[in-house]
Design an enzyme around this catalytic site. Structure first.
Site, PDB file in Angstrom:
ATOM      1  CG  ASP A   1     -12.341  68.795  -6.919  1.00  0.00           C
ATOM      2  OD1 ASP A   1     -12.049  67.183  -6.160  1.00  0.00           O
ATOM      3  OD2 ASP A   1     -12.011  68.704  -8.125  1.00  0.00           O
ATOM      4  CE1 TYR A   2     -14.568  75.530   0.355  1.00  0.00           C
ATOM      5  CE2 TYR A   2     -12.583  76.340  -0.573  1.00  0.00           C
ATOM      6  CZ  TYR A   2     -14.021  76.167   0.265  1.00  0.00           C
ATOM      7  OH  TYR A   2     -13.850  77.190   1.109  1.00  0.00           O
TER       8      TYR A   2
END
Length: 197
Positions: A42-43
């Site tokens: 994830d970012y």
């Protein structure tokens, strides 16, 4: 022989090489034509991201049916207790169904680089760390698991995927390793001959 890149993905970097919204991507750190990400991160998560130039290896790493363990160091809000650890280990129910049993244990705060921006601190609420290993790959699964156990995630660092580890890599750094893939048997490659009528 396949090659694999072990990359320490910094916080707020996309697990891809381009973005139409101007966010930081892998292209800001790597030149890797022909390599594809094997299992996204994830970012807003940090840590080990794997890229490979071999499609078969990419599938072996990314596809949950191969049940490759992924280990995370997770900072959570609150003092994690044994009840929560047991819930994580036994599997818990999320909106998209029950999770497989995980491996979980409390750990001392690991010796990590400072995050930029830093994790918010609340003097009235303690935080704690756990090591959590899962064999699935659902969207934002670790965050959803700790929240379901009553301890929201503050910081998430993937430390290991299978036998590959983050050891020795600072954020934005990478190293390349060679992987010897087992050869498919000749019998599996041969197409069965049609018998003449």
């Amino acid at each position: 022989m396949a090659k694999i890149i072990l990359f320490n993905k910094p916080f707020h970097v996309l697990s891809q090489f381009s973005d139409g919204e101007g966010r930081s991507t892998l292209a800001d750190f790597l030149r890797a034509p022909g390599y594809r990400v094997a299992g996204r991160l994830d970012y807003d998560s940090e840590g080990l991201l794997l890229l490979t130039d071999d499609g078969r290896l990419q599938q072996q790493i990314a596809n949950p049916r191969h049940k490759r363990w992924k280990t995370y160091w997770v900072q959570v809000e609150g003092a994690i207790d044994q009840t929560a650890i047991d819930k994580l280990c036994n599997g818990l129910s999320l909106k998209d169904g029950p999770t497989l049993p995980a491996r979980a244990r409390p750990i001392a705060p690991p010796d990590l680089w400072p995050r930029n921006p830093p994790v918010r601190e609340r003097k009235s609420v303690p935080d704690s760390w756990l090591e959590l290993s899962i064999r699935e790959g659902r969207n934002r699964q670790v965050r959803r698991m700790t929240a379901a156990a009553g301890f929201p995630t503050l910081r998430l660092v993937r430390h290991q995927v299978g036998d590959w580890s983050l050891e020795g890599l600072q954020p934005g750094e990478h190293r390349i390793e060679t992987v010897n893939l087992p050869r498919e048997s000749l019998a599996a490659k041969r197409k069965p001959r049609r018998r003449s009528p």
